[in-house]
Write a protein that holds these residues in place. Structure first.
Motif, short mmCIF file in Angstrom:
data_model
loop_
_atom_site.label_atom_id
_atom_site.label_comp_id
_atom_site.label_asym_id
_atom_site.label_seq_id
_atom_site.Cartn_x
_atom_site.Cartn_y
_atom_site.Cartn_z
N ASP A 219 0.81 -1.22 0.00
CA ASP A 219 0.00 0.00 0.00
C ASP A 219 0.84 1.27 0.00
N LEU A 220 2.16 1.13 -0.03
CA LEU A 220 3.01 2.31 0.02
C LEU A 220 2.83 3.15 -1.24
N LEU A 221 2.75 4.45 -1.04
CA LEU A 221 2.57 5.38 -2.15
C LEU A 221 3.83 6.21 -2.31
N GLY A 222 4.03 6.71 -3.50
CA GLY A 222 5.17 7.58 -3.75
C GLY A 222 4.85 9.02 -3.42
N LEU A 223 5.88 9.85 -3.39
CA LEU A 223 5.70 11.27 -3.10
C LEU A 223 4.73 11.90 -4.08
N ASP A 224 4.79 11.44 -5.34
CA ASP A 224 3.90 12.01 -6.34
C ASP A 224 2.43 11.81 -5.98
N SER A 225 2.10 10.68 -5.38
CA SER A 225 0.71 10.40 -5.01
C SER A 225 0.23 11.38 -3.96
N TYR A 226 1.08 11.66 -2.98
CA TYR A 226 0.68 12.59 -1.92
C TYR A 226 0.60 14.03 -2.45
N LEU A 227 1.56 14.41 -3.30
CA LEU A 227 1.51 15.76 -3.87
C LEU A 227 0.25 15.94 -4.72
N ALA A 228 -0.09 14.91 -5.47
CA ALA A 228 -1.30 14.99 -6.29
C ALA A 228 -2.54 15.10 -5.41
N ALA A 229 -2.55 14.40 -4.29
CA ALA A 229 -3.69 14.46 -3.38
C ALA A 229 -3.81 15.84 -2.75
N VAL A 230 -2.67 16.45 -2.37
CA VAL A 230 -2.69 17.79 -1.81
C VAL A 230 -3.22 18.78 -2.84
N ALA A 231 -2.73 18.66 -4.07
CA ALA A 231 -3.17 19.56 -5.13
C ALA A 231 -4.67 19.39 -5.41
N ALA A 232 -5.14 18.14 -5.42
CA ALA A 232 -6.56 17.90 -5.66
C ALA A 232 -7.41 18.50 -4.54
N ALA A 233 -6.91 18.42 -3.30
CA ALA A 233 -7.64 18.99 -2.17
C ALA A 233 -7.74 20.50 -2.29
N LEU A 234 -6.68 21.14 -2.78
CA LEU A 234 -6.69 22.60 -2.93
C LEU A 234 -7.49 23.05 -4.15
N GLY A 235 -7.68 22.15 -5.11
CA GLY A 235 -8.34 22.56 -6.36
C GLY A 235 -9.73 22.01 -6.57
N GLN A 236 -10.28 21.32 -5.57
CA GLN A 236 -11.54 20.62 -5.79
C GLN A 236 -12.74 21.54 -6.01
N LEU A 237 -12.64 22.81 -5.66
CA LEU A 237 -13.76 23.72 -5.88
C LEU A 237 -14.07 23.91 -7.35
N TRP A 238 -13.09 23.67 -8.20
CA TRP A 238 -13.24 24.02 -9.61
C TRP A 238 -13.49 22.83 -10.52
N SER A 239 -13.50 21.63 -9.96
CA SER A 239 -13.82 20.47 -10.79
C SER A 239 -13.93 19.23 -9.93
N THR A 240 -14.83 18.29 -10.33
CA THR A 240 -14.87 16.99 -9.68
C THR A 240 -13.96 15.99 -10.39
N ASN A 241 -13.37 16.43 -11.51
CA ASN A 241 -12.41 15.60 -12.23
C ASN A 241 -11.05 15.69 -11.54
N GLN A 242 -10.48 14.55 -11.20
CA GLN A 242 -9.24 14.52 -10.43
C GLN A 242 -8.12 15.29 -11.12
N ASP A 243 -7.96 15.12 -12.41
CA ASP A 243 -6.86 15.78 -13.12
C ASP A 243 -7.04 17.29 -13.16
N VAL A 244 -8.26 17.74 -13.45
CA VAL A 244 -8.52 19.18 -13.50
C VAL A 244 -8.35 19.80 -12.12
N ALA A 245 -8.89 19.12 -11.09
CA ALA A 245 -8.75 19.62 -9.72
C ALA A 245 -7.29 19.69 -9.31
N THR A 246 -6.51 18.70 -9.72
CA THR A 246 -5.08 18.69 -9.39
C THR A 246 -4.38 19.87 -10.04
#
Length: 526
Positions: A219-246
């Motif tokens: 279940d170990l994730l790479g740094l990229d996974s956590y950075l993407a999750a942080v970015a998605a959390a900060l961008g979720q107001l503008w899209s429900t699409n994970q890539d756009v929110a990221t």
């Protein structure tokens, strides 16, 4: 005019809260069960127990008090959420320098209101228990930063501690306070002190929180996974699409980081108190909370971009970014600032309609859950995501649905009433002339979902009841359930002809009755 506009999303959210279900959702029942004994009295030890790793100590106490004094209604907690966010908007307004002028301050206030009451975050208001945790932590964090900016450091620390007793995201207030005090050149104790308190709080949480995180290598994730999750959390107001929110989150994070870096550079360059300083603190808090959310949720595989309960964090980050931009370019005209602030707020508010729709779609099942609770159907209570263990305390305190406000909503027909056979019109299939009929998908069984469809004069029915063999009303349910298969097969004009009902266990020979225009129709299995 702009301040009147700021009141619009508040009024809209009040309307949403008032039309939300009376019955509480989801994890409310876990907290309520933990803080309440079966006789309805407070269980103090349960108050000091974590909820999904969060220290919801004060919210748990509030849940019990509301149940004890006001009847345990979801809408009451939702109204408290609206009050808390309105207070947060007012506190953010107090951080705006008066040099901006009344028009810019009013425009930013309107923007803050649309962002913090965004439809993306409807979850925290319609599910009142959820907002009590998230929104109280945000209010405490912003309040602490306002106090620190005004030089009331001891009070800021007290408010920060209160926030940490509300929800875990408030842990991020300590580095924000330390940074604001450092940028203000306060004494070392007001810079080091919040950091020390933050370390103590986190260590205390780590030592007392029971389950420890698993480090299963699969279940170990790479740094990229956590950075993407942080970015998605900060961008979720503008899209429900994970890539756009990221992508939106990356831009937001870079903007806030740029202003924070500028603040640090100015700290070494001059002795001026810059008006951007408290907003850098708000940005650090929001970013820190986003990091905490992401660290906890990325490993669980959750799609953060479509999880609306997190929306208050990116909303605060957006407020900080908006304020920092306007304050940093004072030469921009008030008219342009007003247009931009209102446009950002309205756009964000409109984009959130998708997530708001997902929240509203869950309302109907709460009516079904209320019937399951009232009829003592334990399997259905569990299936509909509540706690059977909460029922004794709920009855003892007279929480909804265990009070006089409960109703099947079926023209005055209620549990325990006896309906004679002469009052029922048997129907099966559909009459070609009257376009009236219906069907059960399976025989009616207690403590299980009873599904079917019915229509009268080509329209959906008003309500549904379950009768036992003697004609006593032993259950009910919801109508307006989508049944596109039926609508297509019958060429019906209304696609929502389905219903779902539930009755208590142990009954025999149950019958399903639907009502339309005051007339009752008995259905039979197909």
């Amino acid at each position: 005019m702009l301040l009147v506009l700021a009141a619009l999303p508040v009024a809209a959210m009040l309307f949403e809260v008032l039309r939300s279900p009376r019955l509480h959702f989801l994890d409310y029942w876990s907290v309520f069960t933990r803080v309440t004994d079966d006789d309805g009295s407070l269980y103090p030890r349960g108050v000091l127990t974590y909820q999904n790793e969060h220290p919801m100590f004060l919210p748990g106490l509030l849940f019990w008090l509301e149940a004890k004094l006001l009847g345990g209604y979801n809408q009451v907690l939702g109204l408290i959420d609206v009050i808390m966010v309105s207070s947060t908007v007012l506190l953010l307004r107090r951080l705006l320098p008066r040099e901006l002028g009344d028009t810019k301050r009013a425009a930013l206030t309107a923007g803050f209101s649309f962002l913090l009451f965004t439809t993306s975050g409807l979850h925290n208001f319609a599910f009142g228990f959820s907002g009590i945790g998230w929104l109280s932590a945000n209010l405490a964090a912003v309040g602490a930063l306002v106090l620190a900016w005004r030089g009331k450091h001891a009070s800021a620390i007290v408010v920060g501690i209160v926030g940490c007793a509300c929800y875990g995201t408030a842990f991020a207030v300590w580095p924000a306070l330390a940074l604001v005090n450092w940028l203000r050149r306060e004494r070392a104790r007001w810079v080091v002190g919040p950091l020390v308190i933050g370390v103590v709080v986190v260590l205390g949480w780590a030592m007392t929180y029971g389950p420890k995180p698993s480090l299963d290598k699969g279940d170990l994730l790479g740094l990229d996974s956590y950075l993407a999750a942080v970015a998605a959390a900060l961008g979720q107001l503008w899209s429900t699409n994970q890539d756009v929110a990221t992508g939106a989150g990356v831009l937001t994070g870079l903007l806030l980081a740029g202003f924070a870096g500028l603040g640090v550079r100015r700290r070494f360059a001059d002795d001026v108190q810059h008006p951007q300083t408290p907003w850098i603190g708000v940005a650090v808090y929001a970013a820190g909370a986003a990091v905490m959310i992401s660290a906890a949720r990325a490993g669980a595989g959750l799609d953060i971009a479509s999880t609306s309960r997190y929306a208050s964090i990116p909303a605060l980050a957006a407020c900080a970014a908006l304020a920092l931009v306007v304050i940093s370019w004072p030469q921009v005209s008030a008219v342009r600032v007003a247009g931009a602030a209102v446009a950002v707020g309205l756009m964000t508010y409109a984009i959130g309609s998708v997530q708001a729709g997902h929240v509203r779609a869950q309302y109907a099942k709460q009516d079904l859950l209320a019937i399951a609770m009232r009829t003592d159907a334990p399997a259905m209570v569990t299936q509909l995501r509540a706690k059977v263990a909460a029922l004794p305390a709920a009855r003892a305190l007279g929480l909804y649905p265990f009070n006089e406000d409960f109703s099947l909503g079926c023209g005055g027909h209620e549990l325990g009433e006896v309906i004679g056979a002469d009052a029922l019109t048997p129907v099966r299939g559909v009459s070609a002339t009257e376009r009236t009929g219906g069907n059960l998908d399976s025989p009616a069984v207690g403590d299980a979902l009873i599904n079917g469809w019915a229509m009268v004069a080509d329209k959906r029915v008003d309500c549904v009841l379950v009768l036992d063999r003697s004609g006593t009303v032993v259950g009910g349910g919801i109508t307006g359930v989508p049944r596109p298969d039926v609508a297509q097969a019958l060429a019906a004009s209304d696609p929502r002809l389905g219903f779902t009902a539930v009755a208590g266990p142990g009954t025999a020979g149950d019958r399903v009755v639907v009502s339309a225009g005051g007339r009752l129709y008995q259905l039979t299995p197909g």
